[in-house]
Design a protein around this motif. Structure first.
Motif, PDB file in Angstrom:
ATOM      1  N   SER A   1       0.840  -1.208   0.000  1.00 23.83           N
ATOM      2  CA  SER A   1       0.000   0.000   0.000  1.00 23.83           C
ATOM      3  C   SER A   1       0.868   1.247   0.000  1.00 23.83           C
ATOM      4  O   SER A   1       2.020   1.225   0.479  1.00 23.83           O
ATOM      5  CB  SER A   1      -0.941   0.014   1.202  1.00 23.83           C
ATOM      6  OG  SER A   1      -0.226   0.281   2.402  1.00 23.83           O
ATOM      7  N   PHE A   2       0.284   2.317  -0.528  1.00 25.07           N
ATOM      8  CA  PHE A   2       0.944   3.628  -0.572  1.00 25.07           C
ATOM      9  C   PHE A   2      -0.129   4.655  -0.271  1.00 25.07           C
ATOM     10  O   PHE A   2      -1.046   4.860  -1.057  1.00 25.07           O
ATOM     11  CB  PHE A   2       1.561   3.864  -1.953  1.00 25.07           C
ATOM     12  CG  PHE A   2       2.259   5.198  -2.088  1.00 25.07           C
ATOM     13  CD1 PHE A   2       3.487   5.419  -1.477  1.00 25.07           C
ATOM     14  CD2 PHE A   2       1.681   6.222  -2.828  1.00 25.07           C
ATOM     15  CE1 PHE A   2       4.134   6.641  -1.607  1.00 25.07           C
ATOM     16  CE2 PHE A   2       2.319   7.450  -2.959  1.00 25.07           C
ATOM     17  CZ  PHE A   2       3.550   7.659  -2.356  1.00 25.07           C
ATOM     18  N   THR A   3      -0.052   5.279   0.902  1.00 20.14           N
ATOM     19  CA  THR A   3      -1.083   6.223   1.331  1.00 20.14           C
ATOM     20  C   THR A   3      -0.421   7.478   1.889  1.00 20.14           C
ATOM     21  O   THR A   3       0.781   7.508   2.162  1.00 20.14           O
ATOM     22  CB  THR A   3      -1.986   5.615   2.418  1.00 20.14           C
ATOM     23  OG1 THR A   3      -1.182   5.250   3.552  1.00 20.14           O
ATOM     24  CG2 THR A   3      -2.715   4.378   1.903  1.00 20.14           C
TER      25      THR A   3
ATOM     26  N   GLN B   1       7.070  -4.794   6.007  1.00 23.11           N
ATOM     27  CA  GLN B   1       7.755  -3.607   6.480  1.00 23.11           C
ATOM     28  C   GLN B   1       6.847  -2.396   6.292  1.00 23.11           C
ATOM     29  O   GLN B   1       6.101  -2.324   5.309  1.00 23.11           O
ATOM     30  CB  GLN B   1       9.066  -3.392   5.710  1.00 23.11           C
ATOM     31  CG  GLN B   1      10.062  -4.531   5.844  1.00 23.11           C
ATOM     32  CD  GLN B   1      10.573  -4.680   7.256  1.00 23.11           C
ATOM     33  OE1 GLN B   1      10.653  -3.709   8.014  1.00 23.11           O
ATOM     34  NE2 GLN B   1      10.910  -5.913   7.632  1.00 23.11           N
ATOM     35  N   ALA B   2       6.906  -1.470   7.224  1.00 20.08           N
ATOM     36  CA  ALA B   2       6.114  -0.247   7.138  1.00 20.08           C
ATOM     37  C   ALA B   2       7.009   0.932   7.486  1.00 20.08           C
ATOM     38  O   ALA B   2       7.759   0.887   8.469  1.00 20.08           O
ATOM     39  CB  ALA B   2       4.921  -0.302   8.084  1.00 20.08           C
TER      40      ALA B   2
ATOM     41  N   LYS C   1      -0.007  -9.572   9.600  1.00 21.81           N
ATOM     42  CA  LYS C   1       0.581  -8.763   8.532  1.00 21.81           C
ATOM     43  C   LYS C   1      -0.202  -7.469   8.344  1.00 21.81           C
ATOM     44  O   LYS C   1      -1.422  -7.471   8.273  1.00 21.81           O
ATOM     45  CB  LYS C   1       0.605  -9.544   7.223  1.00 21.81           C
ATOM     46  CG  LYS C   1       1.546 -10.745   7.239  1.00 21.81           C
ATOM     47  CD  LYS C   1       1.608 -11.417   5.884  1.00 21.81           C
ATOM     48  CE  LYS C   1       2.607 -12.564   5.888  1.00 21.81           C
ATOM     49  NZ  LYS C   1       2.685 -13.218   4.549  1.00 21.81           N
ATOM     50  N   VAL C   2       0.536  -6.368   8.220  1.00 26.44           N
ATOM     51  CA  VAL C   2      -0.067  -5.059   7.999  1.00 26.44           C
ATOM     52  C   VAL C   2      -0.433  -4.917   6.527  1.00 26.44           C
ATOM     53  O   VAL C   2       0.364  -5.242   5.637  1.00 26.44           O
ATOM     54  CB  VAL C   2       0.906  -3.935   8.409  1.00 26.44           C
ATOM     55  CG1 VAL C   2       0.297  -2.573   8.113  1.00 26.44           C
ATOM     56  CG2 VAL C   2       1.257  -4.051   9.878  1.00 26.44           C
ATOM     57  N   CYS C   3      -1.639  -4.452   6.272  1.00 29.37           N
ATOM     58  CA  CYS C   3      -2.077  -4.171   4.895  1.00 29.37           C
ATOM     59  C   CYS C   3      -1.862  -2.705   4.533  1.00 29.37           C
ATOM     60  O   CYS C   3      -1.434  -2.379   3.435  1.00 29.37           O
ATOM     61  CB  CYS C   3      -3.555  -4.518   4.731  1.00 29.37           C
ATOM     62  SG  CYS C   3      -3.938  -6.254   4.898  1.00 29.37           S
ATOM     63  N   SER C   4      -2.194  -1.815   5.475  1.00 29.60           N
ATOM     64  CA  SER C   4      -2.039  -0.379   5.227  1.00 29.60           C
ATOM     65  C   SER C   4      -2.174   0.356   6.545  1.00 29.60           C
ATOM     66  O   SER C   4      -2.690  -0.188   7.520  1.00 29.60           O
ATOM     67  CB  SER C   4      -3.090   0.131   4.230  1.00 29.60           C
ATOM     68  OG  SER C   4      -4.395  -0.020   4.760  1.00 29.60           O
ATOM     69  N   PHE C   5      -1.691   1.592   6.574  1.00 30.62           N
ATOM     70  CA  PHE C   5      -1.988   2.438   7.718  1.00 30.62           C
ATOM     71  C   PHE C   5      -2.218   3.864   7.239  1.00 30.62           C
ATOM     72  O   PHE C   5      -1.663   4.302   6.234  1.00 30.62           O
ATOM     73  CB  PHE C   5      -0.933   2.348   8.819  1.00 30.62           C
ATOM     74  CG  PHE C   5       0.447   2.836   8.464  1.00 30.62           C
ATOM     75  CD1 PHE C   5       0.897   4.083   8.883  1.00 30.62           C
ATOM     76  CD2 PHE C   5       1.320   2.028   7.771  1.00 30.62           C
ATOM     77  CE1 PHE C   5       2.178   4.515   8.597  1.00 30.62           C
ATOM     78  CE2 PHE C   5       2.611   2.448   7.478  1.00 30.62           C
ATOM     79  CZ  PHE C   5       3.042   3.699   7.886  1.00 30.62           C
TER      80      PHE C   5
ATOM     81  N   HIS D   1      -4.552  10.955  15.056  1.00 33.74           N
ATOM     82  CA  HIS D   1      -4.678   9.518  15.274  1.00 33.74           C
ATOM     83  C   HIS D   1      -4.266   8.779  14.008  1.00 33.74           C
ATOM     84  O   HIS D   1      -4.172   9.360  12.927  1.00 33.74           O
ATOM     85  CB  HIS D   1      -6.111   9.151  15.635  1.00 33.74           C
ATOM     86  CG  HIS D   1      -7.064   9.168  14.483  1.00 33.74           C
ATOM     87  ND1 HIS D   1      -7.449  10.323  13.842  1.00 33.74           N
ATOM     88  CD2 HIS D   1      -7.688   8.161  13.829  1.00 33.74           C
ATOM     89  CE1 HIS D   1      -8.278  10.024  12.851  1.00 33.74           C
ATOM     90  NE2 HIS D   1      -8.439   8.722  12.811  1.00 33.74           N
ATOM     91  N   SER D   2      -4.003   7.494  14.160  1.00 34.92           N
ATOM     92  CA  SER D   2      -3.679   6.636  13.027  1.00 34.92           C
ATOM     93  C   SER D   2      -4.582   5.409  13.041  1.00 34.92           C
ATOM     94  O   SER D   2      -5.010   4.954  14.103  1.00 34.92           O
ATOM     95  CB  SER D   2      -2.208   6.175  13.073  1.00 34.92           C
ATOM     96  OG  SER D   2      -1.332   7.275  12.938  1.00 34.92           O
ATOM     97  N   VAL D   3      -4.840   4.876  11.864  1.00 36.08           N
ATOM     98  CA  VAL D   3      -5.602   3.646  11.717  1.00 36.08           C
ATOM     99  C   VAL D   3      -4.707   2.631  11.011  1.00 36.08           C
ATOM    100  O   VAL D   3      -4.149   2.924   9.948  1.00 36.08           O
ATOM    101  CB  VAL D   3      -6.898   3.870  10.904  1.00 36.08           C
ATOM    102  CG1 VAL D   3      -7.623   2.539  10.692  1.00 36.08           C
ATOM    103  CG2 VAL D   3      -7.807   4.857  11.618  1.00 36.08           C
ATOM    104  N   VAL D   4      -4.558   1.452  11.614  1.00 38.08           N
ATOM    105  CA  VAL D   4      -3.731   0.389  11.054  1.00 38.08           C
ATOM    106  C   VAL D   4      -4.646  -0.753  10.633  1.00 38.08           C
ATOM    107  O   VAL D   4      -5.484  -1.210  11.416  1.00 38.08           O
ATOM    108  CB  VAL D   4      -2.693  -0.112  12.079  1.00 38.08           C
ATOM    109  CG1 VAL D   4      -1.831  -1.210  11.455  1.00 38.08           C
ATOM    110  CG2 VAL D   4      -1.842   1.044  12.562  1.00 38.08           C
TER     111      VAL D   4
END
Length: 453
Positions: A383-385, A403-404, A437-441, A447-450
């Motif tokens: 993902s790219f945000t 990796q993030a 596994k992380v998909c996006s954040f 605040h952040s959403v993971v």
């Protein structure tokens, strides 16, 4: 917001009650000047103790990013219908054959694309940000965006007349493949590479202006009236068409005060995104353009303070070409925060324009590198945000772990060269479950959403 609120019982005299805070908020969101006790409005905004399912009209199903657009989706819109009426087989060789961004939310507005490529919006609408063809305070249910067709197509096939012919065009010329929302404006991309904007446009967010010729060629800016739509707000979509050619080799004639435009094929759009009050687009010919509020360096600005009313930046009502990117590298993804725009290139490098994080320095004149090549493995990109003041990337590694990293736009060159950060929450997440596994954040203001698999 999601809260529980109990309405007055039928036995209570509503007129004798003092409005609660929640009723005042509901009144504001419902667009009424006086505090409302209307049960429907209160229930819509106050009684949401759990997730609320929103159904699209006619049994439509939301599309997912990466889904293939099937033949029936192309045929279901106006261009396909007209081809069938003329006994012609519709041409199914569009520029875009897969959906890109299909679900977005902004300040009180939601936009979603269905599997047929139909765009729906709902939410606050005082500035026409739903594009429904009216400035009603709210659009309560998912509704279609009006005017999603080229002016030529609407003139030839629309049924409206006069100034209302565009807002009365409730069909789509083609399937919509991507959508983005700013604070009070929206942008959509269709399967043929046409880009449309709607909503608040007083600061050029809708891209309806046109670049003047340089160095006095063909006339001066003061010799012409501004484009009639360049600083207006619209409750329906308008096509963005004036992409000037940054590499034009011919000068405009004496009767042409505008800079030469790209050809029709070169100006087809491949990627779109939106910041708070600006819009970003990349053409099929790999040229990035940006338009909107305070995204140009003001050439007349003086730090000496001689002109106290002068600002270091100014608006651009037309798509302005972004220089500075390395040549011959394809832009693969784009994302916008509130005051910056990022571009991910095929070599894994990230380039950006915008307002610097460390101090309010405008870096709009040309793109700067904020992440060096090869750190991000493009074949493992997840993902790219972008959100608020930073850009976020999730990608795989040789070890199989996700990796993030997050990157900000610094005014300091040394900061930019060493500015990639591994978020601390990633360590915590892995300590809880190493296999998750992380998909996006996504970064908000505070605040952040993971999102994980």
């Amino acid at each position: 917001f999601c809260v529980e609120y109990t309405l007055p019982s039928k036995e209570e005299q509503i007129s004798d009650l003092t409005p609660s805070v929640l009723q005042r908020i509901a009144s504001y969101l419902a667009g009424e000047n006086e505090v409302t006790f209307h049960e429907e409005e209160c229930r819509r905004y106050s009684n949401v103790p759990s997730l609320l399912e929103i159904n699209l009209p006619d049994g439509e199903i939301p599309a997912l990013e990466g889904d293939i657009i099937n033949k029936s989706a192309f045929d279901s819109h106006a261009s396909g219908r007209i081809a069938r009426e003329n006994n012609n087989e519709p041409d199914h060789s569009p520029l875009h054959t897969h959906f890109q961004t299909t679900l977005v939310a902004s300040a009180g507005v939601t936009a979603v694309i269905s599997k047929t490529g139909t765009l729906y919006t709902f939410g606050l609408n005082q500035r026409g940000q739903c594009g429904s063809g009216s400035f009603s305070p709210n659009v309560w249910t998912p509704s279609r965006v009006a005017g999603l067709a080229s002016p030529r197509f609407i003139l030839d096939h629309g049924t409206g007349t006069g100034d209302d012919m565009f807002k009365q065009f409730q069909e789509q010329e083609n399937a919509i493949v991507s959508v983005a929302l700013g604070l009070q404006h929206g942008v959509a991309l269709d399967s043929e590479g046409q880009v449309f904007c709607w909503g608040k446009g007083e600061r050029g967010q809708l891209g309806q202006g046109r670049k003047m010729a340089q160095n006095g060629e063909g006339g001066t800016k003061n010799e012409v009236e501004p484009e009639p739509n360049e600083n207006r707000t619209f409750d329906y979509a308008l096509k963005v068409a004036n992409f000037h050619d940054p590499y034009a080799t011919t000068s405009p004639s004496a009767n042409n005060i505008y800079a030469p435009l790209l050809s029709q094929n070169d100006s087809k759009i491949r990627l779109v995104s939106a910041g708070m009050n600006f819009t970003l687009a990349v053409t099929e010919s790999n040229l990035p353009y940006i338009w909107g509020k305070n995204i140009c360096i003001n050439p007349n600005y003086s730090e000496t303070g001689i002109n106290l009313r002068s600002k270091p930046v100014e608006d651009s009502t037309y798509p302005r070409y972004i220089p500075g990117l390395p040549p011959n590298l394809r832009i693969e993804r784009v994302a916008c925060g509130t005051h910056h725009a990022s571009m991910l290139l095929e070599d894994g490098s990230i380039w950006a324009v915008g307002i610097a994080t460390d101090r309010p320095v405008p870096l709009w004149d040309e793109a700067v590198e904020i992440l060096a090549p090869e750190l991000v493995q493009m074949d493992e990109l997840v993902s790219f945000t972008a959100g608020f003041d930073r850009t976020a990337v999730v990608y795989g590694s040789d070890s199989g772990r996700r990796q993030a990293i997050e990157i900000q736009l610094w005014s300091n060159e040394e900061f930019r060269q060493n500015g990639a950060v591994r978020p601390s929450w990633l360590d915590w997440l892995e300590s809880q479950d190493a296999n998750r596994k992380v998909c996006s954040f996504h970064r908000g203001w505070m605040h952040s959403v993971v999102v994980t698999e």
